[in-house]
Design a protein around this motif. Structure first.
Motif, mmCIF file in Angstrom:
data_model
loop_
_atom_site.group_PDB
_atom_site.id
_atom_site.type_symbol
_atom_site.label_atom_id
_atom_site.label_comp_id
_atom_site.label_asym_id
_atom_site.label_seq_id
_atom_site.Cartn_x
_atom_site.Cartn_y
_atom_site.Cartn_z
ATOM 1 N N UNK A 248 0.894 -1.258 0.052
ATOM 2 C CA UNK A 248 0.060 -0.025 0.102
ATOM 3 C C UNK A 248 0.834 1.206 -0.100
ATOM 4 N N UNK A 249 2.110 1.339 0.766
ATOM 5 C CA UNK A 249 2.728 2.488 1.153
ATOM 6 C C UNK A 249 3.414 2.708 -0.241
ATOM 7 N N UNK A 250 3.979 1.552 -1.003
ATOM 8 C CA UNK A 250 4.605 1.499 -2.209
ATOM 9 C C UNK A 250 3.865 2.313 -3.245
ATOM 10 N N UNK A 251 2.657 1.986 -3.441
ATOM 11 C CA UNK A 251 1.595 2.439 -4.540
ATOM 12 C C UNK A 251 1.311 3.637 -4.009
ATOM 13 N N UNK A 252 1.094 3.979 -2.746
ATOM 14 C CA UNK A 252 0.724 5.524 -2.359
ATOM 15 C C UNK A 252 1.514 6.396 -3.167
ATOM 16 N N UNK A 253 2.821 6.171 -2.742
ATOM 17 C CA UNK A 253 4.280 6.940 -2.990
ATOM 18 C C UNK A 253 4.102 7.092 -4.441
ATOM 19 N N UNK A 254 3.915 6.177 -5.330
ATOM 20 C CA UNK A 254 4.228 5.955 -6.706
ATOM 21 C C UNK A 254 3.096 6.916 -7.286
ATOM 22 N N UNK A 255 1.790 6.528 -7.022
ATOM 23 C CA UNK A 255 0.741 7.065 -7.703
ATOM 24 C C UNK A 255 -0.053 8.268 -7.010
ATOM 25 N N UNK A 256 0.515 9.014 -5.905
ATOM 26 C CA UNK A 256 -0.364 10.101 -5.120
ATOM 27 C C UNK A 256 -0.333 10.986 -6.078
ATOM 28 N N UNK A 257 0.544 11.492 -7.204
ATOM 29 C CA UNK A 257 0.459 12.667 -7.862
ATOM 30 C C UNK A 257 0.176 12.388 -8.973
#
Length: 152
Positions: free
Chosen positions: A41-50
């Motif tokens: 979840x953390x990886x995807x959040x960081x990668x796709x948040x912008x």
């Protein structure tokens, strides 16, 4: 997948792996590998948040980033596990090598063989479990971070 997303996958997978090794906190993994899922979840959040808003959630991209986070997390978990196992084996080996008894040395040899089989089990189990649950975390992360585009 861009290098930035690979870096975020490494960060998320590494965070899940390190958290999984902390005594007490590692008990959260008893709840369906919660820390491994959290790393995805953390990886995807960081990668796709912008990313800009879109009509459909990027589940496929989230699954890819989550799976990659699982690979990185598994590699780190394996490394930490081998360091711990090597330390235990080394401590036992020092006692066996300084002992006059052949029985102590034979016991150490048996322990080393069992430890070798343990290493194989750790590698296989860690890779399968981390990748599977981190992929699930990646899909969950894609659902969390997705912003729906306004209808036109």
């Amino acid at each position: 997948m861009t290098g930035k997303k690979v870096g975020y996958a490494a960060l998320g997978g590494g965070a899940g792996a390190v958290a999984s090794q902390i005594p007490g906190l590692q008990l959260l993994n008893l709840a369906c590998c919660a820390l491994v899922v959290g790393g995805g979840i953390l990886a995807v959040y960081l990668a796709l948040k912008d990313d800009p808003p879109a009509q459909a959630a990027p589940y496929g991209e989230g699954a890819k980033i989550g799976a990659l986070a699982g690979v990185f997390g598994s590699a780190l978990s394996i490394l930490i596990g081998l360091l711990i196992l090597g330390g235990i084996t080394g401590v036992m080996g020092i006692g066996a090598l300084t002992s006059e008894s052949i029985e102590d040395f034979e016991a150490f040899s048996l322990f080393s063989a069992i430890a070798g089989l343990g290493v194989i089990a750790i590698v296989a189990f860690s890779l399968i479990i981390n990748v599977a649950f981190s992929t699930v975390g990646g899909v969950i992360g894609a659902a969390i971070v997705h912003r729906k585009a306004p209808a036109e």
